[in-house]
Each structure stands twice: as C-alpha cells, then as structure tokens.
Write an enzyme that holds these catalytic residues in place. Structure first.
Site, PDB file in Angstrom:
ATOM      1  N   ASP A   1     -11.099  -7.063  10.183  1.00  0.00           N
ATOM      2  CA  ASP A   1     -10.596  -9.268  10.440  1.00  0.00           C
ATOM      3  C   ASP A   1     -11.540  -9.290  11.638  1.00  0.00           C
ATOM      4  O   ASP A   1     -12.095 -10.587  11.468  1.00  0.00           O
ATOM      5  CB  ASP A   1      -9.708  -9.064  11.368  1.00  0.00           C
ATOM      6  CG  ASP A   1      -9.199  -7.978  11.256  1.00  0.00           C
ATOM      7  OD1 ASP A   1      -9.788  -6.873  12.936  1.00  0.00           O
ATOM      8  OD2 ASP A   1      -7.802  -8.259  12.892  1.00  0.00           O
TER       9      ASP A   1
ATOM     10  N   ASP B   1       0.750  -1.135   0.278  1.00  0.00           N
ATOM     11  CA  ASP B   1       0.067  -0.169   0.320  1.00  0.00           C
ATOM     12  C   ASP B   1       0.878   1.276   0.153  1.00  0.00           C
ATOM     13  O   ASP B   1       0.204   2.002  -0.209  1.00  0.00           O
ATOM     14  CB  ASP B   1      -0.730  -0.135   1.325  1.00  0.00           C
ATOM     15  CG  ASP B   1      -2.160  -0.945   0.595  1.00  0.00           C
ATOM     16  OD1 ASP B   1      -2.453  -0.690  -0.442  1.00  0.00           O
ATOM     17  OD2 ASP B   1      -2.944  -1.193   1.724  1.00  0.00           O
TER      18      ASP B   1
HETATM   19  O1  LIG Z   1      -3.865   1.053   4.711  1.00  0.00           O
HETATM   20  C1  LIG Z   1      -2.970   0.211   5.463  1.00  0.00           C
HETATM   21  C2  LIG Z   1      -2.873  -0.192   6.722  1.00  0.00           C
HETATM   22  C3  LIG Z   1      -2.141  -1.383   7.188  1.00  0.00           C
HETATM   23  N1  LIG Z   1      -1.852  -1.985   6.331  1.00  0.00           N
HETATM   24  C4  LIG Z   1      -1.791  -3.275   6.678  1.00  0.00           C
HETATM   25  O2  LIG Z   1      -2.207  -3.953   7.862  1.00  0.00           O
HETATM   26  C5  LIG Z   1      -0.386  -4.227   8.864  1.00  0.00           C
HETATM   27  C6  LIG Z   1      -1.572  -4.253  10.268  1.00  0.00           C
HETATM   28  O3  LIG Z   1      -1.019  -3.186  10.454  1.00  0.00           O
HETATM   29  P1  LIG Z   1      -0.750  -2.608  12.152  1.00  0.00           P
HETATM   30  O4  LIG Z   1      -0.302  -0.984  12.170  1.00  0.00           O
HETATM   31  O5  LIG Z   1       0.815  -2.929  12.330  1.00  0.00           O
HETATM   32  O6  LIG Z   1      -1.755  -3.224  12.243  1.00  0.00           O
HETATM   33  P2  LIG Z   1      -1.872  -4.126  14.375  1.00  0.00           P
HETATM   34  O7  LIG Z   1      -2.986  -2.870  15.532  1.00  0.00           O
HETATM   35  O8  LIG Z   1      -0.615  -4.590  14.914  1.00  0.00           O
HETATM   36  O9  LIG Z   1      -2.776  -5.030  13.281  1.00  0.00           O
HETATM   37  C7  LIG Z   1      -3.476  -5.810  13.803  1.00  0.00           C
HETATM   38  O10 LIG Z   1      -5.080  -5.118  13.887  1.00  0.00           O
HETATM   39  C8  LIG Z   1      -5.355  -5.109  12.969  1.00  0.00           C
HETATM   40  C9  LIG Z   1      -6.807  -4.169  12.594  1.00  0.00           C
HETATM   41  O11 LIG Z   1      -6.906  -2.721  13.529  1.00  0.00           O
HETATM   42  C10 LIG Z   1      -5.246  -5.924  11.718  1.00  0.00           C
HETATM   43  O12 LIG Z   1      -5.543  -5.376  10.826  1.00  0.00           O
HETATM   44  C11 LIG Z   1      -4.510  -6.402  11.725  1.00  0.00           C
HETATM   45  O13 LIG Z   1      -4.299  -7.794  11.257  1.00  0.00           O
HETATM   46  C12 LIG Z   1      -3.642  -6.526  13.391  1.00  0.00           C
HETATM   47  O14 LIG Z   1      -2.867  -7.935  13.401  1.00  0.00           O
HETATM   48  C13 LIG Z   1       0.139  -4.451   8.343  1.00  0.00           C
HETATM   49  O15 LIG Z   1       0.845  -5.406   7.875  1.00  0.00           O
HETATM   50  C14 LIG Z   1       0.105  -2.497   7.913  1.00  0.00           C
HETATM   51  O16 LIG Z   1       1.077  -2.862   6.306  1.00  0.00           O
HETATM   52  C15 LIG Z   1      -2.198  -1.883   5.434  1.00  0.00           C
HETATM   53  O17 LIG Z   1      -2.006  -2.903   3.970  1.00  0.00           O
HETATM   54  N2  LIG Z   1      -2.318  -0.702   4.617  1.00  0.00           N
END
Ligand SMILES: O=c1ccn([C@@H]2O[C@H](COP(=O)(O)OP(=O)(O)O[C@H]3O[C@H](CO)[C@@H](O)[C@H](O)[C@H]3O)[C@@H](O)[C@H]2O)c(=O)[nH]1
Ligand SMILES: [Mn+2]
Length: 707
Positions: free
Chosen positions: A417, A140
């Site tokens: 999710d 992204d």
């Molecule tokens: O516009 C976006 C925003 C995020 N991501 C990806 O989403 C993932 C999760 O993002 P992160 O900032 O690490 O969030 P977390 O809070 O750690 O993620 C948890 O919570 C999210 C929901 O809030 C879920 O989408 C994730 O899978 C889950 O691991 C990463 O690989 C990002 O690169 C995208 O691909 N596009």
C-alpha cells in the site's frame, strides 16, 4: 459581478496550537544541540574506562536527534479537512460516479466468515445509490465457508439494507449495530423496536447457519444442491492450487435483484483468484490487482474503495466525504486518493499494545499538509485510473499519459500500500487525509503482544525495503515530491533503523553502572541542565500530545513500553530480515494478523494483562534485556551499599544512569511478572526464562570482568 461566489466542496484549516508547539520544538532542539556539544567536548581520553561506551551512546543520541527532526516534519504544520456533503448532493446527486468496493480476506480460520460478512454488509448499506455500488470479496483462502457465508449475507442484505435506510442507523455492520442498540434504546419508537427484533432474529439465524457449517467442517449436501456455485470447488485441490472461482452473487443490472422493499441492490461478486504452487501470488497486492482486473469487466466503477476484511464501515456517509475531495471543481482533479485513518473497536481503555493513535490524530495531519498522506491499505478511496498508472498532467486535464504499462498495486513489498501510494505521488498526484469525528472505519487491533510485534515487524520491514529500493523517497522522491514530504515519509521508512540506538540506550548505561563508570554529567554540573530539560520537555510533550489525542495516562505509559519493545524486537528483526532479503536469501512473508482469539486470551486482553503465552525469539530478546537491567541494578545497589564510596557520592556521579535503569525496570514490570509470578497460560514459558537468565547473566559477567 453578478457571478456567484465559488463554494468549494471542502475546506482546509490549520490545526490549533501551532505557536506553542513550535516554541517547545525549538527549545528542545536547542537542548539536543547542547547535549551534542557536551558529548564532543567531554570524550573520555584514550585508555580511560567508558570511552567506547561514550562513543556508542553519542552515536545513538545523534540518531535519535536525527529521527526527532524527522518527526518534526510531521508536526510543524498540521491541517484539518472539512467536507460539505450538502453541496455535493445539491450539485451532483444525479451524476455520482460508480464505486467499486474491494474487501480482502485470506483465511477462514483467523478471519471468521461472519466477521467478514459484517464488513461486506456494512459497505453494501452505504448511503449511496445502490445501482452505482458494487462490492467485491476477494477470498485468498479460497474457502467454501466464506463463499457460503457470502451467499447467506446476500440474502440477509435484502432485509438489512432497507432497515438501515429506513431508520438511518449507524453503524451499518449488523454485529456492531446490535451492540450499540443494547446500550441505548431510547432513540427508537415502537415500530422500530419491532423491526429491530425481527432483523436481529434474521441476523442470528444467518450467523447460526454459518457457524454450523464451520463447526460441521463441510457444507451440507442440501445447501450444495441449492447453489450451483459450489460445483466450482469440485476441481479444487487446495488453497494454493485452484483455478479462478468467480461468482456474481447479485447482479445489480438484473431486474429481479431487489430487496424486500423492491429497491435495487448493489452488485455483489465473489472472487478466489487462480493460484498455482509454483507462481508467487503476491499476497494482498496480488488480490487487489485481480480485483481491479475483474471489476473493470463487470462494473468498472470510477472509484475504488479498499478495506481489510475486519474494517467495517462505521459511517454511511464516508463515500460522500471522499467525493467532496475528488469532485471539487477547483482542486479535485489533482487528487488521486482519499485516505481515512485506521481506527479500532476492540481497544481496551489503556491500549496495552498501542493503538496508532498519535499517528492518525497528529502525524497524518502533518503529512496531509504536504498533500501527501500515504496509502495505508484500508479505508482508502482511489481513482481507478490513477491506481492503474495514469500520470498527472497539469497541461491538459483530459489527456491520458501512462508512465508504465504495469497497472495496479506494486508487488514484492510487505507494505504494498505505502509504496503504491508513494509512486502515485511521485507521478504528480496529490492525496488527502480525511479524519471526520465520526470514524469512517473500525477494525480489529492485535490482541496479543506477539501479534502486535509481528505486525510492526512486517510494516517496518516493508518500509525499510522501500528506503533501500530504487523507489526510495531519498533518491526517487527527489524532485518528485517536496523536501518536507520526503522527511515525513522517512519517519516511517526508517522505523526499523531505530533498533540500534534503542538497543544501545537500553543496555549500555546500565552495564556501565556495573563498572561504576559514569557516562552522563554529574548532578552538580551545569551540563546536566540540557539533559534534564530534553528528558522532561520531550516526555511532557508526548504525554500531553497523547492525552490530547484522547488517550489515557496509563495508555501513554503503555505506549512508551510498546515503543521500547518494538525498537528492540520488531525493528531489529525487520532490519536483519531486510538485509538478508537484499542478499537474496529470503522473500519477505506476509503474516496475517489473527482476528480471533481463544476465550481465555480474550479475557486477559480485556483485563489488560500482557499476553505472552508461548516462546518466540522476540520474547527471549525482551526478557534478556529486562533481566539485564534488573541484574545491573541489583549488583550496583549491592556494591553501592557495601562499597567504599557512599551512596551520596555514587548518586552524584551516576544519577542519570540510575534513573534510566530504574525506568527500564519499572517499564518492564509486566515482563518480570510474566516470567516469575504468573500462573495463567499467558505467562512466559520457563524455557524463555532460563534462556534469558543465562544470556543476561553472561552479558553482565563478561562486561564486569572481561571487557
Ligand atoms: O495473502 C494475503 C494476505 C492478506 N490479505 C488481506 O490483507 C488484509 C490485511 O491483513 P492483516 O493481517 O489484517 O494486516 P494489517 O497489518 O492489519 O494490515 C495493514 O497493513 C497491510 C500491509 O502490511 C495492508 O495490506 C493492510 O491494508 C493494512 O490494513 C486482510 O484483510 C487480509 O485478509 C490478503 O488478501 N491476501
Ligand atoms: Mn488488520
């Protein structure tokens, strides 16, 4: 009668300690009921001081009691799952399904390409037939650097995969593996030691090339001319405005795509989906749906594994674990997805910012008892067809029924999710939680307080939105999923709603200390017993539970602090934003958690020194509450020592309030330190100090003299 006994591919067992747990839970609930009886029978009369505070405190206690009851739904019966991977290989080794692995990344700065590549390499090296494996990277960030790193990783994979398979190494993320070999090298023979040195050099060369490109800030002409894929960036104007960039970097069907030993390689695909400024891209859900569409035209694997870009595979057998559930002859056809826990490899010993430990070691095992683990975004194996909307049908296993035409993950919720998983369950599917001893995935937990709070705000906001939406477990879930399952979901769906009770409990009793008004039973009263019992039993219970999950004592204490901080900031801000969102004013954002930090920040993280290092309204709230308790206590002490009432009498009437205030002060010690004592960059800025001192002082004076 000569018929072979059916041997399942997985087994479900009850978790231990059920009787002891239930006994303690029942006795605590009796205590909670007695507290309510006390509150109802002892309400201060109209006109008496403290009547208002009493009512609020009672409301907070009712809320906590209700919430405590919800957490019981996740503890009452817990189960463990055990897989039999040898049986799977025996029966199905030649008919294993295709697996498409989706890795999502969104920002080359806070999600460094080299980290993303380690995740990609780890999943490419799964112990699984390479011709059935396809890895898709969704970018992204639409970044040339990520693409370049991906090309380099594809080359390195030709050496890395054979090495992993030859020596059966774990974990298969190169960076993590090299760290693990540094600490134990006994297990290697001479040949492996030599091969290790070679592969390590190759890795370092790759990392250096990627690092150089990033430092240079552009891809050199030499590299560009070698790979025609870069021309796709010619028409690129920004991360938010570009056409689809789709590149099949390794085509598994191509006979020339072989590793150095001549074996087939997994398919490798790069995708930066089309983005236009005027069209909402729906964050990760949008990325996932683009991947679902694209992959259906390339490999169309029956299974989809989805990981965040930092969540590398730590267990090369995890696909096989998942298949044991999905291919089980008796129960497999009912299971839509298999979720693994989110574990982290950057946690410090005492987990300053909480680690999700109890959720994954205890509560998810309870949710699994309802066959209803939620989908939590990373480390989850889905059947493609269910993710695309297929309804479960008991009557005819092969019949396809599509409930709605919309396919893929649901848009518009910051926890895309969880809502997607819930809807799958509401269509009649089961899900399974798989938590083997060797953790399947390891990622990066937030390393600063603000990140931890903001992440939790996103989650609790998303959950509250689900609760209030059409798809709430309360109304939409009714009749579609079981009652226990609904309650279990609500425990998370109502996270944000905890803010009010937490705010009341962390301020009112202390403020009433100022006025000398008692809100709890006297120490000599019999009514003190249920209070004391609930406080002691509940804390011992959570302490034991925490240690049992593998945490440390100090870790438990830190966990209590983070619970308080989340309650008064993440949840509060999430609650307010959700209301504003429903009034139609704002779209909820997805603030990506940074996976890198400055050197001095990391250093403090390693030393478990709480990181503030900036001003944020969240910090102002935290500091105000901490100071408010400090002021109340100081004021109270002064009054008690100089006043007419002796210390003994004050203690007799106010002991619980004093205790609560002292605990709040002790738990806030790192915060006072950050306000007044620390000199490093991670301290609280003086602007926050001034604001919070003014707010806390103002609140105390108003409460003491005006109210
Ligand atoms: O516009 C976006 C925003 C995020 N991501 C990806 O989403 C993932 C999760 O993002 P992160 O900032 O690490 O969030 P977390 O809070 O750690 O993620 C948890 O919570 C999210 C929901 O809030 C879920 O989408 C994730 O899978 C889950 O691991 C990463 O690989 C990002 O690169 C995208 O691909 N596009
Ligand atoms: Mn993350």
């Amino acid at each position: 009668m000569g018929e072979e006994r059916y041997l399942p591919l997985f087994e479900t067992t009850n978790a231990k300690g059920k009787v002891l747990y239930r006994f303690s839970a029942v006795s605590v609930s009796v205590g909670i009921c007695l507290i309510s009886v006390y509150r109802v029978t002892h309400i201060p009369k109209a006109g008496e001081d403290g009547r208002f505070g009493w009512m609020l405190l009672f409301a907070a206690e009712l809320w906590f009691a209700f919430y405590w009851f919800l957490t019981q739904a996740l503890r009452w019966s817990r189960i463990n799952r055990q897989t039999f991977k040898d049986r799977l290989s025996e029966r199905y080794e030649n008919e294993l399904p295709g697996v498409d692995i989706f890795v999502c990344t969104a920002d080359p700065i806070i999600e460094p390409p080299i980290m993303v590549m380690n995740t990609v390499l780890s999943v490419m090296a799964y112990d699984y037939p390479a011709e059935k494996l396809s890895v898709y990277l969704s970018d992204d960030g639409g970044s040339e650097f990520t693409y370049y790193a991906f090309l380099e990783a594809a080359e390195f994979a030709k050496h890395w995969i054979p090495y992993c398979k030859k020596y059966s190494v774990e974990p298969r993320s190169p960076a993590a593996y090299f760290v693990s070999t540094a600490s134990d090298d006994q297990s290697q023979n001479q040949k492996q030691t030599r091969d290790l040195a070679v592969i390590k050099k190759l890795y370092e060369a790759m990392a250096a090339k990627i690092g150089n490109a990033v430092n240079l800030g552009r891809i050199s002409e030499e590299v560009r001319s070698k790979h025609k894929g870069f021309s796709r960036w010619d028409s690129y104007s920004s991360k938010r405005d570009h056409e689809t960039i789709l590149q099949i970097v390794i085509d598994g069907r191509d006979p020339n795509a072989r590793d150095v030993e001549g074996c087939v390689l997994p398919t490798l695909v790069y995708l930066a989906r089309e983005k236009r400024p005027q069209i909402h891209h729906n964050f990760k859900a949008g990325a996932m749906n683009a991947l679902i569409r694209v992959s259906s035209n390339i490999s169309n694997g029956k299974l989809i594994l989805n990981v965040d870009c930092d969540m590398y595979s730590n267990n090369s057998k995890a696909i096989r674990d998942a298949l044991c559930f999905l291919m089980d002859e008796e129960q497999g056809h009912e299971i839509a997805y298999v979720q693994f826990p989110q574990n982290f490899d950057n946690l410090t010993k005492n987990e300053l910012y909480a680690s999700l430990r109890v959720y994954f070691e205890v509560e998810f095992h309870g949710l699994d008892n309802y066959w209803g683990t939620s989908y939590i975004g990373s480390g989850c194996f889905h059947r493609r067809e269910t993710l695309c909307g297929k309804k479960f049908s008991k009557v005819n296993k092969s019949e396809m029924k599509w409930e709605d035409k919309k396919m893929g993950l649901k848009y518009g919720c910051p926890v895309e999710d969880v809502i997607t998983g819930l809807l799958i369950q509401c269509r009649g599917w089961k899900s399974v939680y798989c938590n083997p001893t060797r953790k399947a995935f390891l990622g990066l937990a937030p390393t600063t307080l603000l990140q931890a709070l903001v992440q939790h705000k996103r989650w609790s906001e998303g959950h509250l939105q689900i609760t209030l939406s059409k798809y709430s477990v309360v109304w939409y879930g009714r009749g579609r999923i079981g009652l226990g399952h609904q309650l279990g979901y609500l425990r998370y769906n109502l996270w944000a709603a905890n803010c009010w009770a937490t705010l009341i409990y962390s301020t009112l009793p202390s403020l009433y200390l100022l006025r000398g008004t008692s809100l709890f039973p006297q120490i000599s009263s019999r009514w003190i017993i249920p209070f004391a019992f609930v406080i002691i039993a509940k804390n011992i219970g959570s302490f034991v539970e925490f240690l049992w999950c593998g945490g440390t004592s100090l870790g438990w204490w830190n966990d209590q602090r983070i619970w308080l901080y989340q309650g008064t900031t993440s949840y509060l801000f999430a609650f307010i934003d959700t209301i504003v969102h429903y009034l139609g004013y704002i779209d909820s954002a997805f603030v990506i958690t940074a996976k890198v930090a400055d050197e001095d920040v990391s250093e403090r993280y390693e030393k478990e020194i709480m990181e503030f290092g900036g001003s944020s309204p969240m910090f102002t709230v935290l500091a105000t509450l901490a100071l408010l308790n400090l002021y109340c206590f100081a004021w109270f002490l002064k009054a008690a020592t100089t006043g007419t009432k002796g210390i003994a009498e004050v203690y007799e009437t106010m002991s619980l309030q004093i205790l609560l205030c002292v605990v709040l002060i002790v738990i806030n010690l790192p915060l006072y330190e950050a306000l007044y004592l620390r000199k490093d960059k991670g301290k609280l800025p003086s602007s926050v100090a001034f604001k919070s001192m003014a707010f806390a002082g103002f609140a105390c004076i108003c409460f003491k003299f005006l109210y």
